[in-house]
Enzyme design. Structure first.
Site, PDB file in Angstrom:
ATOM      1  N   ALA A   7      20.958  23.229  30.666  1.00 23.16           N
ATOM      2  CA  ALA A   7      21.495  23.614  29.356  1.00 23.16           C
ATOM      3  C   ALA A   7      22.988  23.318  29.180  1.00 23.16           C
ATOM      4  CB  ALA A   7      21.223  25.107  29.139  1.00 23.16           C
ATOM      5  N   ARG A  18      27.168  12.008  20.585  1.00 18.31           N
ATOM      6  CA  ARG A  18      27.204  11.974  19.124  1.00 18.31           C
ATOM      7  C   ARG A  18      28.582  11.590  18.596  1.00 18.31           C
ATOM      8  NH1 ARG A  18      23.943  17.080  18.325  1.00 18.31           N
ATOM      9  NH2 ARG A  18      22.034  15.986  18.828  1.00 18.31           N
ATOM     10  N   GLU A  29      22.521  15.213  38.610  1.00 15.62           N
ATOM     11  CA  GLU A  29      21.609  16.358  38.722  1.00 15.62           C
ATOM     12  C   GLU A  29      20.918  16.270  40.078  1.00 15.62           C
ATOM     13  OE1 GLU A  29      20.568  19.340  37.232  1.00 15.62           O
ATOM     14  OE2 GLU A  29      19.344  19.320  39.046  1.00 15.62           O
ATOM     15  N   CYS A  39      13.942  30.048  31.350  1.00 10.60           N
ATOM     16  CA  CYS A  39      13.503  31.279  30.672  1.00 10.60           C
ATOM     17  C   CYS A  39      11.978  31.327  30.540  1.00 10.60           C
ATOM     18  CB  CYS A  39      14.120  31.370  29.277  1.00 10.60           C
ATOM     19  SG  CYS A  39      15.871  30.964  29.252  1.00 10.60           S
ATOM     20  N   ARG A  67      21.645   6.257  26.031  1.00 13.06           N
ATOM     21  CA  ARG A  67      22.687   5.670  26.911  1.00 13.06           C
ATOM     22  C   ARG A  67      23.488   6.743  27.645  1.00 13.06           C
ATOM     23  NH1 ARG A  67      26.227   3.596  24.125  1.00 13.06           N
ATOM     24  NH2 ARG A  67      25.471   4.383  22.165  1.00 13.06           N
ATOM     25  N   ASP A 274      26.262  29.303  33.283  1.00 14.50           N
ATOM     26  CA  ASP A 274      26.276  30.351  34.319  1.00 14.50           C
ATOM     27  C   ASP A 274      27.420  30.207  35.321  1.00 14.50           C
ATOM     28  OD1 ASP A 274      23.924  31.123  33.117  1.00 14.50           O
ATOM     29  OD2 ASP A 274      22.641  30.763  34.870  1.00 14.50           O
ATOM     30  N   TYR A 416      12.874  47.050   4.419  1.00 12.65           N
ATOM     31  CA  TYR A 416      11.863  48.079   4.670  1.00 12.65           C
ATOM     32  C   TYR A 416      10.559  47.775   3.944  1.00 12.65           C
ATOM     33  CZ  TYR A 416       8.969  52.104   3.691  1.00 12.65           C
ATOM     34  OH  TYR A 416       7.885  52.913   3.535  1.00 12.65           O
ATOM     35  N   TRP A 424      14.192  54.581   6.755  1.00 14.22           N
ATOM     36  CA  TRP A 424      15.466  54.361   7.445  1.00 14.22           C
ATOM     37  C   TRP A 424      15.117  53.623   8.728  1.00 14.22           C
ATOM     38  CZ3 TRP A 424      20.523  55.939   6.301  1.00 14.22           C
ATOM     39  CH2 TRP A 424      20.663  56.731   5.142  1.00 14.22           C
ATOM     40  N   ARG A 432      23.365  56.884  12.070  1.00 16.25           N
ATOM     41  CA  ARG A 432      23.615  58.134  11.328  1.00 16.25           C
ATOM     42  C   ARG A 432      23.825  59.294  12.287  1.00 16.25           C
ATOM     43  NH1 ARG A 432      19.012  59.100   7.078  1.00 16.25           N
ATOM     44  NH2 ARG A 432      18.825  60.946   8.344  1.00 16.25           N
TER      45      ARG A 432
HETATM   46  C1  LIG Z   1      13.185  33.346  35.397  1.00 12.79           C
HETATM   47  C2  LIG Z   1      14.325  33.219  34.434  1.00 12.79           C
HETATM   48  C3  LIG Z   1      14.204  33.719  33.141  1.00 12.79           C
HETATM   49  C4  LIG Z   1      15.271  33.622  32.246  1.00 12.79           C
HETATM   50  N1  LIG Z   1      15.130  34.105  30.978  1.00 12.79           N
HETATM   51  C5  LIG Z   1      16.155  33.996  30.092  1.00 12.79           C
HETATM   52  C6  LIG Z   1      16.005  34.446  28.758  1.00 12.79           C
HETATM   53  O1  LIG Z   1      14.926  34.950  28.364  1.00 12.79           O
HETATM   54  N2  LIG Z   1      17.052  34.319  27.908  1.00 12.79           N
HETATM   55  C7  LIG Z   1      18.247  33.756  28.308  1.00 12.79           C
HETATM   56  O2  LIG Z   1      19.174  33.636  27.489  1.00 12.79           O
HETATM   57  N3  LIG Z   1      18.410  33.308  29.580  1.00 12.79           N
HETATM   58  C8  LIG Z   1      17.405  33.415  30.470  1.00 12.79           C
HETATM   59  N4  LIG Z   1      17.554  32.934  31.755  1.00 12.79           N
HETATM   60  C9  LIG Z   1      18.853  32.388  32.173  1.00 12.79           C
HETATM   61  C10 LIG Z   1      19.004  30.915  31.812  1.00 12.79           C
HETATM   62  O3  LIG Z   1      17.909  30.190  32.288  1.00 12.79           O
HETATM   63  C11 LIG Z   1      20.297  30.399  32.416  1.00 12.79           C
HETATM   64  O4  LIG Z   1      21.358  31.188  31.942  1.00 12.79           O
HETATM   65  C12 LIG Z   1      20.539  28.941  32.040  1.00 12.79           C
HETATM   66  O5  LIG Z   1      19.547  28.117  32.578  1.00 12.79           O
HETATM   67  C13 LIG Z   1      21.909  28.495  32.530  1.00 12.79           C
HETATM   68  O6  LIG Z   1      22.078  27.158  32.254  1.00 12.79           O
HETATM   69  P1  LIG Z   1      23.135  26.311  33.095  1.00 12.79           P
HETATM   70  O7  LIG Z   1      23.064  24.917  32.571  1.00 12.79           O
HETATM   71  O8  LIG Z   1      24.438  27.007  33.115  1.00 12.79           O
HETATM   72  O9  LIG Z   1      22.615  26.407  34.601  1.00 12.79           O
HETATM   73  P2  LIG Z   1      21.210  25.966  35.228  1.00 12.79           P
HETATM   74  O10 LIG Z   1      20.114  26.083  34.258  1.00 12.79           O
HETATM   75  O11 LIG Z   1      21.094  26.723  36.513  1.00 12.79           O
HETATM   76  O12 LIG Z   1      21.423  24.429  35.547  1.00 12.79           O
HETATM   77  C14 LIG Z   1      22.319  24.007  36.518  1.00 12.79           C
HETATM   78  C15 LIG Z   1      21.815  22.666  37.024  1.00 12.79           C
HETATM   79  O13 LIG Z   1      22.837  22.110  37.868  1.00 12.79           O
HETATM   80  C16 LIG Z   1      22.224  21.507  38.987  1.00 12.79           C
HETATM   81  N5  LIG Z   1      23.251  21.501  40.042  1.00 12.79           N
HETATM   82  C17 LIG Z   1      23.824  22.567  40.635  1.00 12.79           C
HETATM   83  N6  LIG Z   1      24.763  22.174  41.503  1.00 12.79           N
HETATM   84  C18 LIG Z   1      24.777  20.823  41.470  1.00 12.79           C
HETATM   85  C19 LIG Z   1      25.532  19.843  42.155  1.00 12.79           C
HETATM   86  N7  LIG Z   1      26.454  20.166  43.049  1.00 12.79           N
HETATM   87  N8  LIG Z   1      25.296  18.530  41.891  1.00 12.79           N
HETATM   88  C20 LIG Z   1      24.340  18.176  40.979  1.00 12.79           C
HETATM   89  N9  LIG Z   1      23.580  19.077  40.303  1.00 12.79           N
HETATM   90  C21 LIG Z   1      23.815  20.378  40.547  1.00 12.79           C
HETATM   91  C22 LIG Z   1      21.021  22.379  39.294  1.00 12.79           C
HETATM   92  O14 LIG Z   1      20.035  21.676  39.998  1.00 12.79           O
HETATM   93  C23 LIG Z   1      20.567  22.801  37.889  1.00 12.79           C
HETATM   94  O15 LIG Z   1      19.572  21.947  37.377  1.00 12.79           O
HETATM   95  C24 LIG Z   1      16.488  33.011  32.672  1.00 12.79           C
HETATM   96  C25 LIG Z   1      16.621  32.511  33.973  1.00 12.79           C
HETATM   97  C26 LIG Z   1      15.549  32.602  34.844  1.00 12.79           C
HETATM   98  C27 LIG Z   1      15.715  32.054  36.232  1.00 12.79           C
END
Ligand SMILES: Cc1cc2nc3c(=O)[nH]c(=O)nc-3n(C[C@H](O)[C@H](O)[C@H](O)COP(=O)(O)OP(=O)(O)OC[C@H]3O[C@@H](n4cnc5c(N)ncnc54)[C@H](O)[C@@H]3O)c2cc1C
Length: 445
Positions: A7, A18, A29, A39, A67, A274, A416, A424, A432
């Site tokens: 993400a 863009r 990756e 999620c 690209r 994260d 409502y 309410w 309230r």
């Molecule tokens: C089971 C589960 C349920 C969830 N449910 C929700 C939800 O309902 N709602 C919500 O908002 N959030 C939810 N989350 C949290 C959400 O998935 C994460 O917050 C989100 O994926 C974070 O995105 P990110 O891109 O920061 O990190 P990540 O999705 O962790 O992606 C990081 C990527 O970097 C790659 N990477 C790491 N280090 C390196 C490196 N040194 N070199 C190359 N690649 C690397 C990893 O392989 C990974 O693909 C959930 C998470 C889990 C595990």
């Protein structure tokens, strides 16, 4: 160069493409998938989704068609800010090389916390963070058909995976050293979640610490819990190990420090998701809240700024929703301990109601809301209830962003009709009640 293909990374790469059709964009990756929904993993394990690929929003090929040079199974292992290079290890070929960058974007996500107990690295112990983790958990669940599953830690990931294994017909036991479920809720609201978990047939072992794990059981300080599969729901920390001593500043939460444009203090180096810190909208403090909704928004902001545009990320309120079977949970802003830690003198109110008209058998809902004592400003809320409960938290999240008072929320023009709400709305009823507490000079802390 973008590090991390989910993400926070791909939202940035797409925005940059863009804005700058000719920019050379390389994404590193280390895994085998891009732009996936972690999620959705609980619903894959629970069987509501039939194949892992359904969780992939966009494949490497789709990005390459734009690209964007996506290099799979390439791990970034070090950064040299003076040379402006990333050290990259090609996991398939076993080769290491240096890649130069003009701008760098960090989106390495989070790493699950693993309690330091014997057996934690056993083959049936699963931390769930990436799609690779999901693939390994699904394979274990399908090949070995575990009858007894133990979930260690009851945050939302532990809760959702507990539900997944209930749906697979397993007996589920949850262990947590805390006295109530879900640390992001107050004890009284967490107790409602624990009650719901018991109602759905989960065995709760609260205030117990895990001492060890073997192939057949989890041992706590109180007992032995038979388990053929173990899930770690013990939380995550920012994945910043790779940064080492490279000079990109980390904050008190362990996340990368960024400004409101998602830029670090190093020119041309950005971060999102994260792995980085955010500013809390209510407390003003730095926090690390690992949610996909932030990773997407922050990645977009970083990409726009990398592309020469202007965008800012306002901060987070910690709004989160989840569910266990028919019980929904929502929270936003500060809970009681967070409000105290932030130095607020606050009052709280808690109400029980139904999500829609009682005469239509509306399911129960409990809403707890906090406001600052002197100003009446709403500081946060928590909701536990039946169908239609959780997403009501968005009203309070909006109120937090607008710095509304309990008075303002009580007067909101909320929709409502009997199948949707009581006359309410429960959120307005809680506001309230809070107003009453604020004016009567009642219990405050
Ligand atoms: C089971 C589960 C349920 C969830 N449910 C929700 C939800 O309902 N709602 C919500 O908002 N959030 C939810 N989350 C949290 C959400 O998935 C994460 O917050 C989100 O994926 C974070 O995105 P990110 O891109 O920061 O990190 P990540 O999705 O962790 O992606 C990081 C990527 O970097 C790659 N990477 C790491 N280090 C390196 C490196 N040194 N070199 C190359 N690649 C690397 C990893 O392989 C990974 O693909 C959930 C998470 C889990 C595990």
């Amino acid at each position: 160069v973008v590090i991390g293909g989910d993400a926070g990374g791909m939202a940035a790469a797409s925005q940059l493409r863009r804005l700058q059709p000719d920019a050379e964009i390389v994404v590193l990756e280390k895994g085998r998938w891009t732009s996936y929904s972690a999620c959705g993993i609980p619903y894959l394990i629970g069987g509501q989704i039939s194949a892992l690929d359904h969780l992939v929003a966009r494949t490497p090929e789709e990005f390459r068609a734009q690209r964007i040079d996506v290099r799979m199974q390439h791990e970034a292992t070090a950064i040299d800010l003076d040379a402006r290079t990333v050290e990259v290890h090609n996991l398939e070929r076993g080769r290491t090389f240096a890649l130069g960058f003009a701008q760098l974007h960090l989106a390495t996500g989070a790493t699950p916390r693993r309690p330091e107990v014997p057996g934690i690295d056993g083959p049936h112990v699963h931390a769930v963070q990436t799609l690779a983790d999901a693939a390994s958990l699904l394979a274990d669940a399908e090949q070995n058909r575990p009858q007894r599953v133990c979930v260690i830690g009851v945050g939302y990931i532990g809760l959702e995976l507990a539900e997944s294994f209930l749906m697979r017909g397993a007996e589920v036991t949850v262990v947590d050293r805390a006295a109530h479920a879900m640390a992001s809720l107050d004890a009284d609201m967490g107790a409602l979640v624990a009650q719901a978990m018991r109602r759905h047939g989960i065995t709760m072992r609260l205030e117990e610490s895990v001492m060890g794990i073997d192939h057949a059981a989890v041992t706590t300080n109180e007992r032995e819990i038979p388990a053929d599969l173990v899930i770690l729901g013990t939380g995550v920390r920012p994945n910043t190990t790779m940064l080492g001593e490279c000079g990109i500043p980390l904050g008190s939460t362990g996340g990368v420090v960024v400004d409101r444009r998602q830029q670090t203090s190093i020119p041309g180096v950005f971060a999102a998701g994260d792995c980085c810190e955010s500013r809390h909208l209510v407390s003003g403090k730095p926090v690390n809240v690992a949610l996909g909704t932030y990773a997407n928004k922050q990645g977009r902001v970083a990409g726009i700024n990398m592309g020469g545009g202007y965008a800012t990320f306002p901060g987070v309120a910690g709004t989160a929703v989840t569910k266990l079977c028919a019980t929904e949970i929502g929270r936003t802003g500060l809970n009681e301990s967070e409000a105290s830690a932030a130095g607020f003198e606050y009052v709280s109110a808690k109400i029980d109601a139904t999500t829609w008209a009682g005469y239509l058998d509306g399911p129960p809902i409990t809403v707890k809301m906090l406001a600052e004592r002197r100003t009446g400003r709403v500081l946060g809320a928590q909701i536990v209830g039946g169908s239609g409960a959780a997403k009501r938290i968005d009203v309070v999240a909006t109120a937090l962003a607008a710095r509304m008072t309990a008075d303002d929320v009580a007067a909101l023009d909320l929709g409502y009709a009997p199948p949707f709400s009581t006359v309410w709305d429960p959120v307005a009823v809680a506001a309230r009640q809070l107003l009453g507490r604020l004016t009567e000079g009642g219990a405050s802390r």
